[in-house]
Design an enzyme around this catalytic site. Structure first.
Site, PDB file in Angstrom:
ATOM      1  N   SER A  10       0.847  -1.193   0.000  1.00  0.00           N
ATOM      2  CA  SER A  10       0.000   0.000   0.000  1.00  0.00           C
ATOM      3  C   SER A  10       0.878   1.236   0.000  1.00  0.00           C
ATOM      4  O   SER A  10       1.651   1.462   0.936  1.00  0.00           O
ATOM      5  CB  SER A  10      -0.893   0.014   1.241  1.00  0.00           C
ATOM      6  OG  SER A  10      -1.438   1.313   1.390  1.00  0.00           O
ATOM      7  N   HIS A  35      -1.054  -1.257  -4.201  1.00  0.00           N
ATOM      8  CA  HIS A  35      -2.374  -0.979  -3.635  1.00  0.00           C
ATOM      9  C   HIS A  35      -2.473   0.527  -3.387  1.00  0.00           C
ATOM     10  O   HIS A  35      -1.609   1.118  -2.725  1.00  0.00           O
ATOM     11  CB  HIS A  35      -2.526  -1.768  -2.335  1.00  0.00           C
ATOM     12  CG  HIS A  35      -3.858  -1.666  -1.696  1.00  0.00           C
ATOM     13  ND1 HIS A  35      -4.949  -2.406  -2.106  1.00  0.00           N
ATOM     14  CD2 HIS A  35      -4.285  -0.919  -0.650  1.00  0.00           C
ATOM     15  CE1 HIS A  35      -5.987  -2.125  -1.337  1.00  0.00           C
ATOM     16  NE2 HIS A  35      -5.611  -1.221  -0.446  1.00  0.00           N
ATOM     17  N   ASP A  37      -4.711   3.542  -1.901  1.00  0.00           N
ATOM     18  CA  ASP A  37      -5.797   3.827  -0.967  1.00  0.00           C
ATOM     19  C   ASP A  37      -6.329   5.237  -1.173  1.00  0.00           C
ATOM     20  O   ASP A  37      -5.619   6.223  -0.929  1.00  0.00           O
ATOM     21  CB  ASP A  37      -5.281   3.681   0.470  1.00  0.00           C
ATOM     22  CG  ASP A  37      -5.128   2.222   0.863  1.00  0.00           C
ATOM     23  OD1 ASP A  37      -6.081   1.450   0.663  1.00  0.00           O
ATOM     24  OD2 ASP A  37      -4.041   1.851   1.367  1.00  0.00           O
ATOM     25  N   MET A  39      -9.016   8.023  -0.034  1.00  0.00           N
ATOM     26  CA  MET A  39      -9.861   8.364   1.131  1.00  0.00           C
ATOM     27  C   MET A  39     -10.400   9.774   0.973  1.00  0.00           C
ATOM     28  O   MET A  39      -9.664  10.682   0.576  1.00  0.00           O
ATOM     29  CB  MET A  39      -9.014   8.304   2.401  1.00  0.00           C
ATOM     30  CG  MET A  39      -8.338   6.959   2.611  1.00  0.00           C
ATOM     31  SD  MET A  39      -7.307   7.009   4.085  1.00  0.00           S
ATOM     32  CE  MET A  39      -6.689   5.331   4.106  1.00  0.00           C
ATOM     33  N   HIS A  71      -8.297   1.086  -4.189  1.00  0.00           N
ATOM     34  CA  HIS A  71      -9.264   0.831  -3.108  1.00  0.00           C
ATOM     35  C   HIS A  71      -9.949   2.153  -2.772  1.00  0.00           C
ATOM     36  O   HIS A  71      -9.347   3.041  -2.177  1.00  0.00           O
ATOM     37  CB  HIS A  71      -8.477   0.262  -1.908  1.00  0.00           C
ATOM     38  CG  HIS A  71      -9.277   0.063  -0.667  1.00  0.00           C
ATOM     39  ND1 HIS A  71      -8.692  -0.169   0.558  1.00  0.00           N
ATOM     40  CD2 HIS A  71     -10.613   0.042  -0.435  1.00  0.00           C
ATOM     41  CE1 HIS A  71      -9.624  -0.319   1.486  1.00  0.00           C
ATOM     42  NE2 HIS A  71     -10.804  -0.184   0.903  1.00  0.00           N
ATOM     43  N   MET A  73     -12.188   4.337  -0.719  1.00  0.00           N
ATOM     44  CA  MET A  73     -12.863   4.528   0.574  1.00  0.00           C
ATOM     45  C   MET A  73     -13.546   5.882   0.515  1.00  0.00           C
ATOM     46  O   MET A  73     -13.153   6.840   1.201  1.00  0.00           O
ATOM     47  CB  MET A  73     -11.828   4.467   1.709  1.00  0.00           C
ATOM     48  CG  MET A  73     -11.321   3.059   1.952  1.00  0.00           C
ATOM     49  SD  MET A  73      -9.788   3.039   2.900  1.00  0.00           S
ATOM     50  CE  MET A  73      -8.618   3.199   1.566  1.00  0.00           C
ATOM     51  N   MET A 142     -11.427  -6.295   4.820  1.00  0.00           N
ATOM     52  CA  MET A 142     -10.724  -5.302   5.635  1.00  0.00           C
ATOM     53  C   MET A 142     -10.440  -5.903   7.007  1.00  0.00           C
ATOM     54  O   MET A 142     -11.368  -6.314   7.709  1.00  0.00           O
ATOM     55  CB  MET A 142     -11.564  -4.032   5.802  1.00  0.00           C
ATOM     56  CG  MET A 142     -11.686  -3.168   4.565  1.00  0.00           C
ATOM     57  SD  MET A 142     -10.114  -2.723   3.790  1.00  0.00           S
ATOM     58  CE  MET A 142      -9.271  -1.855   5.129  1.00  0.00           C
ATOM     59  N   ASP A 180      -6.506  -6.700   3.816  1.00  0.00           N
ATOM     60  CA  ASP A 180      -5.910  -5.370   3.930  1.00  0.00           C
ATOM     61  C   ASP A 180      -5.977  -4.867   5.368  1.00  0.00           C
ATOM     62  O   ASP A 180      -7.064  -4.641   5.892  1.00  0.00           O
ATOM     63  CB  ASP A 180      -6.695  -4.433   2.995  1.00  0.00           C
ATOM     64  CG  ASP A 180      -6.146  -3.015   2.947  1.00  0.00           C
ATOM     65  OD1 ASP A 180      -5.096  -2.759   3.543  1.00  0.00           O
ATOM     66  OD2 ASP A 180      -6.788  -2.175   2.287  1.00  0.00           O
TER      67      ASP A 180
END
Ligand code: DX5
Ligand code: ZN
Length: 227
Positions: A10, A35, A37, A39, A71, A73, A142, A180
């Protein structure tokens, strides 16, 4: 048949001032995916990065063959799917908790040219995604509450991984089972033995004083005990 797991570092824990070279170190050490992330400060209490960073990493992915595993979020992910796909995401994973029509959102990801994935928070039960398992290329469990890197692995996640592995096997699904959050050399084997085939690791790859190559080696040698 022994399937070697895939390591997906990540980049949340990478040094953003030298993101390209830090990511390259992980790839050189044997990481197969990156990966990413995303957000939004609403669905999770933190803000990270957007499609621009996916676009910036695309040439590195083309050069090395690494998969860009995004990913999301974020609330209302359907609003941003086209942008993430155009920016070069290979896989786009959305949270069941954020989708008004999960099946339609997954379909939209596929028609935008990316592979759809679905994920769920630690407190969200597996039955919430059962009806879309046939539609996805990846299911992400998760193992921390999303929002921050460097948290501890939630032990009940192992049971959930096992249950999902059984569900995927029963339905002859070839979807990846990714995990993850909080994965380190001392618990990676437990996660792999429970049935995960893609392992996300942020702080265990990019954090600490050791070089990334040493960290990747530590993770890969910890799971290859059974391989
Ligand atoms: C958490 C993120 C994770 C996280 C993993 O919201 O989805 O990808 O960065 O980091 P570690 O491996 O440090 O728990
Ligand atoms: Zn993640």
């Amino acid at each position: 048949m022994v399937v070697m797991p895939i390591l997906a570092p990540s980049i949340l824990s990478a040094d953003f001032a030298r993101l390209g070279s830090h990511a390259q170190e992980a790839i050189d050490a044997g990481a197969e995916w990156l990966h990413i992330d995303v957000m939004d400060g609403h669905f999770v209490p933190n803000i990270s990065i957007g499609p621009l960073v996916v676009r910036a990493l695309r040439p590195l992915a083309d050069r090395t063959g690494v998969v860009l595993d995004v990913h999301l979020m974020i609330h209302n992910p359907e609003k941003y799917i086209d942008r993430f796909a155009e920016s070069g995401s290979d896989i786009i994973t959305v949270h069941v908790e954020t989708c008004h029509d999960l099946s339609a959102t997954l379909e939209r990801i596929r028609s935008a040219g990316a592979k759809p994935g679905v994920t769920l928070n630690p407190d969200t039960p597996l039955h919430t995604i059962e009806n879309v398992l046939g539609q996805v290329d990846l299911v992400l469990i998760m193992s921390v509450n999303p929002g921050f890197g460097g948290q501890g692995y939630i032990p009940t996640s192992t049971r959930k991984i096992r249950q999902l592995r059984a569900l995927l096997d029963e339905t002859d699904s070839h979807a990846h089972l990714e995990v993850d959050g909080g994965i380190k050399p001392d618990n990676i084997l437990e996660v792999v033995e429970a049935g995960a085939d893609v392992i996300v690791a942020g702080s265990a790859v990019f954090g600490g004083a050791d070089p990334v190559s040493t960290n990747v080696e530590a993770l890969k040698s910890a799971w290859s005990v059974t391989a």
